[in-house]
Design an enzyme around this catalytic site. Structure first.
Site, PDB file in Angstrom:
ATOM      1  N   HIS A 155      55.248   6.038  22.784  1.00  0.00           N
ATOM      2  CA  HIS A 155      55.344   5.881  21.331  1.00  0.00           C
ATOM      3  C   HIS A 155      54.637   4.620  20.832  1.00  0.00           C
ATOM      4  CE1 HIS A 155      58.959   3.341  22.340  1.00  0.00           C
ATOM      5  NE2 HIS A 155      58.546   2.666  21.263  1.00  0.00           N
ATOM      6  N   ASP A 185      58.744   9.313  27.790  1.00  0.00           N
ATOM      7  CA  ASP A 185      58.139   8.370  26.838  1.00  0.00           C
ATOM      8  C   ASP A 185      57.264   7.342  27.554  1.00  0.00           C
ATOM      9  OD1 ASP A 185      57.553   7.229  24.377  1.00  0.00           O
ATOM     10  OD2 ASP A 185      59.282   5.870  24.449  1.00  0.00           O
ATOM     11  N   SER A 264      59.328  -2.540  23.713  1.00  0.00           N
ATOM     12  CA  SER A 264      59.067  -1.204  24.260  1.00  0.00           C
ATOM     13  C   SER A 264      57.892  -1.227  25.236  1.00  0.00           C
ATOM     14  CB  SER A 264      58.758  -0.229  23.124  1.00  0.00           C
ATOM     15  OG  SER A 264      59.887  -0.060  22.298  1.00  0.00           O
TER      16      SER A 264
END
Length: 312
Positions: A155, A185, A264
């Protein structure tokens, strides 16, 4: 026939008669004449020979050498014998060092071990004419192969027209997506340039990971960093659904080290400096979308399989 006696024909010099007492005192006394035929030599003190003088010098030289040797011997005898170092001495020295020096914490050592492998990842979205930036996303990545292969979250780079990574030494370069694992992800990046001394992060299986184990998260929260936060593993095999409902992740590591947007794709590290997970999400049920104490990471086994690395 008896031999006739021989007499000297020399006559003794007549001593002049002094006219007064002063003259008499001044006049030297005449030595008696030696009798003719008296051949006895007069006694003379003999001079020391050159051989005796050489012997004397040699003797004194020998005495000086003996004195020097004696002094050296006494000095050696007075010098203390070297002390033998025992285990007790070593333990005492270590204890003194620990008492006077503050060693780095276990978390700090873990950060030092992983820091050269952590990169900043920025995805840029460019306008249709290719001249204007219309958006960007900031995240973190970790080098898992020293040729410039980087793991991050999908993402972070999804939909990016241009991806830029910045290495630990400050080198900034473009990168391309070479693989993806949407169910976890994860995205695999290949940096176009790499530092000469680039180091890959060590990876560790999660099989022996337990709740309560200490971990450290390293990344770029809100683009600030690299930053580090410490906590513990809170649970295993957790599930997470994104607020938009478009991401469903399972078998996650739950932890409480503080992370925020920008973390992230960064590594979750054990105190021995090995990566056990890739930070992927935080639970944020409030509109603020900030950390409230629950973070999630994809186990490194899934991350390694994204680049075709064998399982542990």
């Amino acid at each position: 026939m008896p031999r006739p006696a021989l007499y000297s024909n020399s006559r003794a010099a007549r001593r002049p008669v002094a006219h007064d007492a002063a003259a008499a005192d001044a006049a030297p006394a005449a030595e008696p004449a030696a009798a003719e035929g008296d051949n006895a030599p007069q006694a003379v003190s003999p001079a020391p020979s050159a051989l005796s003088r050489r012997h004397a010098r040699a003797l004194w030289s020998m005495i000086a050498v003996l004195c020097v040797l004696l002094a050296a011997s006494l000095g050696l005898q007075q010098r203390p014998a070297p002390q033998r170092i025992t285990q007790k001495d070593i333990d005492a020295a270590v204890l003194r060092t620990l008492e006077t020096t503050t060693p780095p914490s276990a978390a700090a050592r873990a950060v030092d071990a992983i820091a050269p492998s952590v990169v900043r990842v920025v995805g840029y979205r460019i306008s249709g004419n290719g001249k204007e930036e219309v958006g960007r996303s900031v995240g973190t990545g970790v080098v898992i192969v020293d040729k410039g292969i980087i793991l991050t979250n999908l993402h972070v780079v999804l939909g990016a027209d241009r991806i830029v990574v910045t290495f630990h030494d400050g080198l900034e370069t473009a990168a391309s997506i070479t693989g993806a694992q949407p169910e976890n992800d994860l995205a695999v990046l290949q940096a176009h340039k790499v530092p000469d001394d680039l180091a890959a992060a060590p990876l560790r299986s999660t099989q022996d990971l337990r709740p309560g184990d200490h971990v450290v998260a390293v990344g770029f929260p809100f683009g600030i960093g690299p930053s580090a936060s410490a906590g513990v593993v809170s649970g295993l095999q957790r599930e997470f659904t994104s607020p938009e409902g478009n991401r469903q992740l399972s078998n996650l590591i739950q932890f409480d080290a503080a992370v925020n947007p920008g973390n992230s794709g960064g590594p979750l590290v054990t105190l021995d400096g090995a990566v056990v997970g890739i930070v992927t999400a935080i639970l944020n049920p409030t509109p603020a979308r900030t950390f409230i104490g629950i973070g999630f990471a994809v186990p490194i086994e899934h991350a390694a399989s994204a680049v075709g690395m064998p399982p542990f």
